[in-house]
Design a protein around this motif. Sequence first.
Motif, PDB file in Angstrom:
ATOM      1  N   PHE A  49       0.527  -0.878   0.289  1.00  0.00           N
ATOM      2  CA  PHE A  49      -0.223   0.111   0.322  1.00  0.00           C
ATOM      3  C   PHE A  49       0.818   1.262   0.145  1.00  0.00           C
ATOM      4  CE2 PHE A  49      -2.294   3.180   2.648  1.00  0.00           C
ATOM      5  CZ  PHE A  49      -3.246   3.826   1.239  1.00  0.00           C
ATOM      6  N   GLU A  50       0.603   2.032  -1.165  1.00  0.00           N
ATOM      7  CA  GLU A  50       1.858   3.324  -1.021  1.00  0.00           C
ATOM      8  C   GLU A  50      -0.054   4.613  -2.215  1.00  0.00           C
ATOM      9  OE1 GLU A  50       5.798   5.445  -3.219  1.00  0.00           O
ATOM     10  OE2 GLU A  50       4.378   3.102  -3.674  1.00  0.00           O
ATOM     11  N   LEU A  51       0.444   5.831  -1.278  1.00  0.00           N
ATOM     12  CA  LEU A  51      -0.161   6.852  -1.994  1.00  0.00           C
ATOM     13  C   LEU A  51       0.712   7.551  -2.530  1.00  0.00           C
ATOM     14  CD1 LEU A  51      -1.679   8.453   1.610  1.00  0.00           C
ATOM     15  CD2 LEU A  51      -3.191   7.467  -0.828  1.00  0.00           C
ATOM     16  N   LYS A  52       0.079   7.184  -3.879  1.00  0.00           N
ATOM     17  CA  LYS A  52       0.685   7.995  -4.777  1.00  0.00           C
ATOM     18  C   LYS A  52       1.487   9.193  -5.113  1.00  0.00           C
ATOM     19  CE  LYS A  52       1.613   3.803  -6.948  1.00  0.00           C
ATOM     20  NZ  LYS A  52       2.627   3.086  -6.560  1.00  0.00           N
ATOM     21  N   PRO A  53       2.143  10.402  -5.158  1.00  0.00           N
ATOM     22  CA  PRO A  53       2.533  11.726  -5.555  1.00  0.00           C
ATOM     23  C   PRO A  53       1.629  11.975  -5.830  1.00  0.00           C
ATOM     24  CG  PRO A  53       4.629  10.850  -5.398  1.00  0.00           C
ATOM     25  CD  PRO A  53       3.769   8.941  -5.302  1.00  0.00           C
ATOM     26  N   THR A  55      -1.412  10.800  -6.637  1.00  0.00           N
ATOM     27  CA  THR A  55      -2.315  11.272  -5.913  1.00  0.00           C
ATOM     28  C   THR A  55      -2.750  12.415  -4.780  1.00  0.00           C
ATOM     29  OG1 THR A  55      -3.141   9.180  -6.172  1.00  0.00           O
ATOM     30  CG2 THR A  55      -4.657   9.476  -4.607  1.00  0.00           C
ATOM     31  N   ILE A  56      -1.541  12.565  -4.072  1.00  0.00           N
ATOM     32  CA  ILE A  56      -2.111  13.634  -3.078  1.00  0.00           C
ATOM     33  C   ILE A  56      -1.974  15.320  -3.351  1.00  0.00           C
ATOM     34  CG2 ILE A  56      -0.270  14.770  -1.488  1.00  0.00           C
ATOM     35  CD1 ILE A  56       1.073  11.844  -0.422  1.00  0.00           C
ATOM     36  N   GLN A  57      -1.431  15.101  -4.624  1.00  0.00           N
ATOM     37  CA  GLN A  57      -0.787  16.753  -5.820  1.00  0.00           C
ATOM     38  C   GLN A  57      -2.199  16.360  -5.704  1.00  0.00           C
ATOM     39  OE1 GLN A  57       1.889  15.890  -8.116  1.00  0.00           O
ATOM     40  NE2 GLN A  57       3.837  16.363  -6.602  1.00  0.00           N
ATOM     41  N   MET A  58      -3.411  16.228  -6.328  1.00  0.00           N
ATOM     42  CA  MET A  58      -4.369  15.681  -6.979  1.00  0.00           C
ATOM     43  C   MET A  58      -5.041  16.290  -5.841  1.00  0.00           C
ATOM     44  SD  MET A  58      -6.612  13.659  -9.515  1.00  0.00           S
ATOM     45  CE  MET A  58      -6.208  11.915  -8.345  1.00  0.00           C
ATOM     46  N   VAL A  63      -9.187  19.722  -3.997  1.00  0.00           N
ATOM     47  CA  VAL A  63      -9.661  19.843  -2.828  1.00  0.00           C
ATOM     48  C   VAL A  63      -9.290  20.346  -1.642  1.00  0.00           C
ATOM     49  CG1 VAL A  63     -11.440  17.791  -3.683  1.00  0.00           C
ATOM     50  CG2 VAL A  63      -9.785  17.575  -2.329  1.00  0.00           C
ATOM     51  N   GLN A  64      -9.434  21.889  -1.116  1.00  0.00           N
ATOM     52  CA  GLN A  64      -8.992  22.599  -0.163  1.00  0.00           C
ATOM     53  C   GLN A  64      -9.380  22.999   0.156  1.00  0.00           C
ATOM     54  OE1 GLN A  64      -5.124  22.616   0.548  1.00  0.00           O
ATOM     55  NE2 GLN A  64      -5.328  20.799  -0.049  1.00  0.00           N
ATOM     56  N   PHE A  65      -9.259  22.955   1.464  1.00  0.00           N
ATOM     57  CA  PHE A  65     -10.437  23.823   2.507  1.00  0.00           C
ATOM     58  C   PHE A  65      -9.570  24.848   3.937  1.00  0.00           C
ATOM     59  CE2 PHE A  65     -13.152  23.660   6.115  1.00  0.00           C
ATOM     60  CZ  PHE A  65     -13.650  24.571   5.982  1.00  0.00           C
ATOM     61  N   HIS A  98      -9.760   6.918   2.686  1.00  0.00           N
ATOM     62  CA  HIS A  98     -10.503   8.759   3.062  1.00  0.00           C
ATOM     63  C   HIS A  98      -9.243   8.996   4.205  1.00  0.00           C
ATOM     64  CE1 HIS A  98     -14.168   7.461   1.260  1.00  0.00           C
ATOM     65  NE2 HIS A  98     -13.417   7.224  -0.376  1.00  0.00           N
ATOM     66  N   LEU A  99      -9.126   8.326   5.179  1.00  0.00           N
ATOM     67  CA  LEU A  99      -8.893   8.858   6.165  1.00  0.00           C
ATOM     68  C   LEU A  99      -6.915   9.110   5.762  1.00  0.00           C
ATOM     69  CD1 LEU A  99     -10.250   6.529   9.318  1.00  0.00           C
ATOM     70  CD2 LEU A  99     -11.127   9.004   8.765  1.00  0.00           C
ATOM     71  N   ARG A 100      -6.988   8.689   5.181  1.00  0.00           N
ATOM     72  CA  ARG A 100      -5.675   8.819   5.227  1.00  0.00           C
ATOM     73  C   ARG A 100      -4.798   9.997   4.120  1.00  0.00           C
ATOM     74  NH1 ARG A 100      -5.019   3.848   6.426  1.00  0.00           N
ATOM     75  NH2 ARG A 100      -3.520   2.823   7.367  1.00  0.00           N
ATOM     76  N   LEU A 101      -6.230  10.371   3.059  1.00  0.00           N
ATOM     77  CA  LEU A 101      -5.577  11.160   1.930  1.00  0.00           C
ATOM     78  C   LEU A 101      -6.547  13.160   2.685  1.00  0.00           C
ATOM     79  CD1 LEU A 101      -6.532   9.765  -1.018  1.00  0.00           C
ATOM     80  CD2 LEU A 101      -4.889  10.487  -0.307  1.00  0.00           C
ATOM     81  N   PHE A 102      -7.405  12.837   3.291  1.00  0.00           N
ATOM     82  CA  PHE A 102      -8.718  13.992   4.036  1.00  0.00           C
ATOM     83  C   PHE A 102      -7.670  14.609   4.996  1.00  0.00           C
ATOM     84  CE2 PHE A 102     -10.789  16.392   7.543  1.00  0.00           C
ATOM     85  CZ  PHE A 102     -11.624  16.725   6.412  1.00  0.00           C
ATOM     86  N   PRO A 103      -6.342  14.365   5.773  1.00  0.00           N
ATOM     87  CA  PRO A 103      -5.517  15.843   6.058  1.00  0.00           C
ATOM     88  C   PRO A 103      -4.135  16.110   4.576  1.00  0.00           C
ATOM     89  CG  PRO A 103      -5.136  13.763   7.278  1.00  0.00           C
ATOM     90  CD  PRO A 103      -5.791  13.676   6.479  1.00  0.00           C
TER      91      PRO A 103
END
Length: 111
Positions: A49-53, A55-58, A63-65, A98-103
């Motif tokens: 499991f790895e979050l690709k850079p 994906t994080i950049q997207m 979707v910034q708050f 979702h929990l890993r990407l939300f921050p």
Amino acid sequence: MAENQDTQLPPIIAVNQNPAPRTMYDYAKPSLTGTESSIVRLAVAANTFELKPNTIQMIQKFVQFDGLQDEDPNAHLANFLELCDTFKINGVSNDAIHLRLFPFSLRNKAK
């Protein structure tokens, strides 16, 4: 009367006679000392499991708050979930993703 002499009273605990005065604000302000996050990350069974850079950049780009008054938190969540639903990682639940990407979707005051 001899029985009463055998029992001893607990020692007197010294009390600070002049504590610093506290205001209502002191009682009302939250303290984060010793608190833990209420968000519990789900375990991931996938070994790779790895979050690709990208994906994080997207997430950071689309979707910034910020937590400003004119921003709608419900619209932010809807946009975040819509974007997250565009990809799937085998062996990983949607909630874990979702929990890993939300921050990464929060910045400034909201972070």
